[in-house]
Design a protein around this motif. Structure first.
Motif, PDB file in Angstrom:
ATOM      1  N   UNK A   1       0.541 -23.426 -17.082  1.00  0.00           N
ATOM      2  CA  UNK A   1       1.731 -23.958 -16.413  1.00  0.00           C
ATOM      3  C   UNK A   1       2.077 -23.126 -15.177  1.00  0.00           C
ATOM      4  N   UNK A   2       1.932 -21.817 -15.284  1.00  0.00           N
ATOM      5  CA  UNK A   2       2.221 -20.918 -14.175  1.00  0.00           C
ATOM      6  C   UNK A   2       1.294 -21.202 -12.980  1.00  0.00           C
ATOM      7  N   UNK A   3       0.065 -21.607 -13.258  1.00  0.00           N
ATOM      8  CA  UNK A   3      -0.891 -21.892 -12.192  1.00  0.00           C
ATOM      9  C   UNK A   3      -0.504 -23.126 -11.378  1.00  0.00           C
ATOM     10  N   UNK A   4       0.387 -23.938 -11.903  1.00  0.00           N
ATOM     11  CA  UNK A   4       0.843 -25.124 -11.169  1.00  0.00           C
ATOM     12  C   UNK A   4       1.716 -24.758  -9.966  1.00  0.00           C
ATOM     13  N   UNK A   5       2.211 -23.522  -9.939  1.00  0.00           N
ATOM     14  CA  UNK A   5       2.993 -23.075  -8.779  1.00  0.00           C
ATOM     15  C   UNK A   5       2.086 -22.867  -7.561  1.00  0.00           C
ATOM     16  N   UNK A   6       0.854 -22.466  -7.809  1.00  0.00           N
ATOM     17  CA  UNK A   6      -0.071 -22.065  -6.763  1.00  0.00           C
ATOM     18  C   UNK A   6      -0.184 -23.051  -5.600  1.00  0.00           C
ATOM     19  N   UNK A   7      -0.436 -24.329  -5.830  1.00  0.00           N
ATOM     20  CA  UNK A   7      -0.642 -25.239  -4.689  1.00  0.00           C
ATOM     21  C   UNK A   7       0.637 -25.677  -3.971  1.00  0.00           C
ATOM     22  N   UNK A   8       1.796 -25.366  -4.520  1.00  0.00           N
ATOM     23  CA  UNK A   8       3.041 -25.862  -3.932  1.00  0.00           C
ATOM     24  C   UNK A   8       3.295 -25.331  -2.524  1.00  0.00           C
ATOM     25  N   UNK A   9       2.977 -24.084  -2.264  1.00  0.00           N
ATOM     26  CA  UNK A   9       3.213 -23.511  -0.937  1.00  0.00           C
ATOM     27  C   UNK A   9       2.349 -24.185   0.120  1.00  0.00           C
ATOM     28  N   UNK A  10       1.197 -24.688  -0.279  1.00  0.00           N
ATOM     29  CA  UNK A  10       0.298 -25.346   0.675  1.00  0.00           C
ATOM     30  C   UNK A  10       0.847 -26.680   1.154  1.00  0.00           C
TER      31      UNK A  10
END
Length: 141
Positions: free
Chosen positions: A68-77
């Motif tokens: 679930x934490x890894x779902x934050x990763x692409x948001x900044x892009x």
């Protein structure tokens, strides 16, 4: 001749304004999507943390939190400006081990809460108000 020059200048000025406006609505749309996606991801992650491990299966719970934490990763892009910057700060401060966020007096847990608040502020400034569930910080008093 002067009237034609003035008309051309006015037309160029209006074109620049309208193309700038469409650029900002594209940015607003991108940021609105990034902000609402962040809100959803944050709330789902927080709910998982609050639920705790089912049947004392800490490894399955930890794996689910990490995923679930890894779902934050692409948001900044997908964001721009201050929204992208605040999301990048949040993502950069996430620990490799999701258990660190929930340890008592966790500095990474506090950073997660503080950085999430900065994302909320950036989203609000960009025109998308979001509300996050309260992340469960454990402290010794």
């Amino acid at each position: 001749m002067m009237t034609a020059a003035f008309a051309l200048t006015a037309l160029v000025g209006l074109s620049a304004c309208s193309s700038g406006d469409s650029g900002s609505s594209d940015d607003s749309s991108e940021n609105a999507t990034a902000c609402t996606d962040f809100e959803t991801t944050y709330d789902q992650f927080t709910a998982l943390v609050k639920a705790g491990p089912a049947d004392t299966d800490v490894q399955t719970w930890t794996d689910a939190k990490t995923a679930e934490m890894q779902k934050f990763q692409p948001l900044a892009d997908t964001a721009t400006g201050d929204v992208a910057s605040s999301l990048s700060t949040l993502i950069g401060a996430l620990p490799a081990d999701s258990l660190e966020l929930t340890e008592p007096d966790s500095s990474s847990g506090q950073a997660f809460v503080d950085n999430s608040a900065a994302v909320v502020d950036a989203c609000s400034a960009a025109g998308t108000a979001i509300t996050l569930d309260e992340f469960p910080l454990v402290t010794f008093n």
